[in-house]
Motif scaffolding. Structure first.
Motif, mmCIF file in Angstrom:
data_model
loop_
_atom_site.group_PDB
_atom_site.id
_atom_site.type_symbol
_atom_site.label_atom_id
_atom_site.label_comp_id
_atom_site.label_asym_id
_atom_site.label_seq_id
_atom_site.Cartn_x
_atom_site.Cartn_y
_atom_site.Cartn_z
ATOM 1 N N GLY A 222 -7.966 23.599 -10.607
ATOM 2 C CA GLY A 222 -8.038 24.278 -9.319
ATOM 3 C C GLY A 222 -7.137 23.561 -8.317
ATOM 4 N N PRO A 223 -7.168 23.984 -7.067
ATOM 5 C CA PRO A 223 -6.273 23.403 -6.060
ATOM 6 C C PRO A 223 -6.447 21.887 -5.916
ATOM 7 N N MET A 224 -5.331 21.184 -5.715
ATOM 8 C CA MET A 224 -5.377 19.755 -5.429
ATOM 9 C C MET A 224 -5.629 19.581 -3.928
ATOM 10 N N ILE A 225 -6.648 18.812 -3.586
ATOM 11 C CA ILE A 225 -7.027 18.608 -2.187
ATOM 12 C C ILE A 225 -6.671 17.183 -1.786
ATOM 13 N N ASP A 226 -6.028 17.043 -0.613
ATOM 14 C CA ASP A 226 -5.611 15.714 -0.174
ATOM 15 C C ASP A 226 -6.675 15.040 0.674
ATOM 16 N N GLU A 227 -6.354 13.865 1.210
ATOM 17 C CA GLU A 227 -7.324 13.060 1.968
ATOM 18 C C GLU A 227 -7.733 13.690 3.290
ATOM 19 N N THR A 228 -7.003 14.707 3.742
ATOM 20 C CA THR A 228 -7.359 15.386 4.995
ATOM 21 C C THR A 228 -8.157 16.663 4.753
ATOM 22 N N GLY A 229 -8.391 16.984 3.471
ATOM 23 C CA GLY A 229 -9.125 18.201 3.135
ATOM 24 C C GLY A 229 -8.249 19.420 2.952
ATOM 25 N N ASN A 230 -6.927 19.244 3.024
ATOM 26 C CA ASN A 230 -6.002 20.360 2.868
ATOM 27 C C ASN A 230 -5.464 20.430 1.446
ATOM 28 N N ALA B 209 -1.039 11.246 1.520
ATOM 29 C CA ALA B 209 -1.054 10.154 0.545
ATOM 30 C C ALA B 209 -1.262 10.690 -0.869
ATOM 31 N N VAL B 210 -2.141 11.698 -1.004
ATOM 32 C CA VAL B 210 -2.399 12.289 -2.324
ATOM 33 C C VAL B 210 -1.125 12.940 -2.865
ATOM 34 N N LYS B 211 -0.430 13.659 -1.998
ATOM 35 C CA LYS B 211 0.822 14.305 -2.423
ATOM 36 C C LYS B 211 1.857 13.259 -2.823
ATOM 37 N N TYR B 212 1.985 12.210 -2.029
ATOM 38 C CA TYR B 212 2.998 11.192 -2.302
ATOM 39 C C TYR B 212 2.744 10.503 -3.640
ATOM 40 N N LYS B 213 1.476 10.203 -3.926
ATOM 41 C CA LYS B 213 1.141 9.589 -5.222
ATOM 42 C C LYS B 213 1.451 10.559 -6.364
ATOM 43 N N PHE B 214 1.151 11.823 -6.174
ATOM 44 C CA PHE B 214 1.450 12.840 -7.185
ATOM 45 C C PHE B 214 2.957 12.907 -7.437
ATOM 46 N N ILE B 215 3.742 12.862 -6.357
ATOM 47 C CA ILE B 215 5.205 12.898 -6.479
ATOM 48 C C ILE B 215 5.705 11.729 -7.320
ATOM 49 N N MET B 216 5.212 10.535 -7.028
ATOM 50 C CA MET B 216 5.691 9.355 -7.752
ATOM 51 C C MET B 216 5.195 9.348 -9.196
ATOM 52 N N ASP B 217 3.958 9.832 -9.425
ATOM 53 C CA ASP B 217 3.447 9.899 -10.800
ATOM 54 C C ASP B 217 4.261 10.872 -11.641
ATOM 55 N N VAL B 218 4.610 12.020 -11.068
ATOM 56 C CA VAL B 218 5.310 13.058 -11.821
ATOM 57 C C VAL B 218 6.781 12.708 -12.027
ATOM 58 N N THR B 219 7.429 12.223 -10.978
ATOM 59 C CA THR B 219 8.871 11.938 -11.071
ATOM 60 C C THR B 219 9.153 10.582 -11.696
ATOM 61 N N GLY B 220 8.185 9.667 -11.610
ATOM 62 C CA GLY B 220 8.402 8.315 -12.094
ATOM 63 C C GLY B 220 9.290 7.493 -11.184
ATOM 64 N N ARG B 221 9.608 8.037 -10.024
ATOM 65 C CA ARG B 221 10.500 7.335 -9.092
ATOM 66 C C ARG B 221 9.661 6.648 -8.023
ATOM 67 N N MET B 222 9.946 5.342 -7.807
ATOM 68 C CA MET B 222 9.222 4.564 -6.804
ATOM 69 C C MET B 222 10.082 4.273 -5.576
ATOM 70 N N GLN C 59 0.840 -1.188 0.000
ATOM 71 C CA GLN C 59 0.000 0.000 0.000
ATOM 72 C C GLN C 59 0.879 1.244 0.000
ATOM 73 N N LEU C 60 0.303 2.339 -0.443
ATOM 74 C CA LEU C 60 1.033 3.594 -0.487
ATOM 75 C C LEU C 60 0.916 4.273 0.877
ATOM 76 N N LEU C 61 1.846 3.987 1.767
ATOM 77 C CA LEU C 61 1.847 4.535 3.113
ATOM 78 C C LEU C 61 3.012 5.501 3.285
ATOM 79 N N LYS C 62 2.937 6.300 4.310
ATOM 80 C CA LYS C 62 3.990 7.282 4.583
ATOM 81 C C LYS C 62 5.312 6.592 4.894
ATOM 82 N N PRO C 63 6.402 6.939 4.211
ATOM 83 C CA PRO C 63 7.709 6.354 4.553
ATOM 84 C C PRO C 63 8.083 6.679 5.999
ATOM 85 N N ASP C 64 8.658 5.711 6.690
ATOM 86 C CA ASP C 64 9.051 5.915 8.086
ATOM 87 C C ASP C 64 10.009 7.080 8.259
ATOM 88 N N THR C 65 10.811 7.335 7.231
ATOM 89 C CA THR C 65 11.876 8.335 7.363
ATOM 90 C C THR C 65 11.506 9.692 6.754
#
Length: 266
Positions: free
Chosen positions: A251-259, A201-214, A178-184
């Motif tokens: 428009g603004p990208m909203i994450d799972e916490t509403g921010n 989680a939304v930001k992290y998925k966006f980062i990996m989609d844009v950079t292509g780095r897993m 699952q796409l969870l927050k890295p411990d570090t």
């Protein structure tokens, strides 16, 4: 008339005898410690959080079904002229993953005339990891070659004469797909935090989609799997441009916490 030294002479002789006995006892214990070798997980070799790590197949390519986590181990006492098996096991009370389904621990040896080794823990991409995070809790047991059971270990570095860190004897691997927050993400010196800011989680998925780095490595900074600083600045610029294009269209990208998803100014 007796001097103070003469009056205290019996007590001083007794104290000297006690000190000599204590020194002799310490020497005996040291010899015994070398005669009874032990083995422990060498946490000085880990980067970031040293008592646990999270492994997520979601951060790997979709075709990867097996991977290997190497656990560094080290002996106490002297090297041996023969190979010695490493008694690294799982604690059944603290482990929720199933041997053979989620992981395997091949037999590993401390080779002759060596004091260190790396034990491979093979992790497997089982279907239930999509909905569960399972635990593999590793610990050392004793065997004929390593009869001395070592408890917590102390860091080699000190602060004001005391060890700067004390490590527990076990090691926890948290396993998921699952796409969870890295411990570090938030550890000291982490480039996750510096370049990407607060986790979502939304930001992290966006980062990996844009950079292509897993695969990012600990803190996106430490270890062979981590990007270079030049790569991180390139990723940052790419993410800023991608976010500009996204917001212009949606428009603004909203994450799972509403921010709103944003990146820090650096």
């Amino acid at each position: 008339m007796k001097t103070i030294f003469q009056l205290l002479k019996p007590q001083l002789l007794l104290l000297s005898a006690l000190i000599a006995a204590l020194i002799s006892s310490c020497k005996t214990d040291e010899l015994k410690y070398e005669d009874e070798p032990g083995i422990y997980i060498d946490k000085e070799k880990f980067i970031g959080i040293r008592d646990s790590a999270t492994f997520s197949f979601a951060e790997k390519t979709s075709t990867l079904l097996l991977d290997t986590i190497y656990i560094p181990v080290k002996i106490s006492g002297r090297a041996s002229a023969k190979d010695r098996p490493v008694p690294l096991k799982t604690d059944p009370l603290l482990t929720t993953a199933s041997a053979g389904i989620h992981y395997e621990i091949p037999e590993t040896k401390i080779m002759a005339n060596q004091i260190t080794a790396r034990v491979p823990v093979i992790v497997k991409r089982a279907a239930d990891l999509k909905t569960k995070q399972l635990r593999i809790y590793l610990k050392m047991e004793t065997n004929a070659e390593f009869p001395f059971l070592i408890g917590n270990t102390k860091t080699n570095s000190t602060f004001s004469g005391e060890p700067s860190s004390i490590y527990t004897s076990g090691y926890l691997i948290k396993l998921n797909d699952q796409l969870l927050k890295p411990d570090t993400w938030d550890v000291s010196g982490s480039w996750f935090r510096f370049f990407f800011g607060t986790y979502s989680a939304v930001k992290y998925k966006f980062i990996m989609d844009v950079t292509g780095r897993m695969v990012w490595g600990p803190g996106a900074r430490f270890g062979a799997d981590s990007p270079t600083s030049a790569q991180m600045y390139a990723y940052y610029a790419k993410l800023q441009n991608a976010m500009y294009e996204y917001e212009k269209a949606n428009g603004p990208m909203i994450d799972e916490t509403g921010n709103q998803v944003t990146f820090p100014k650096i």
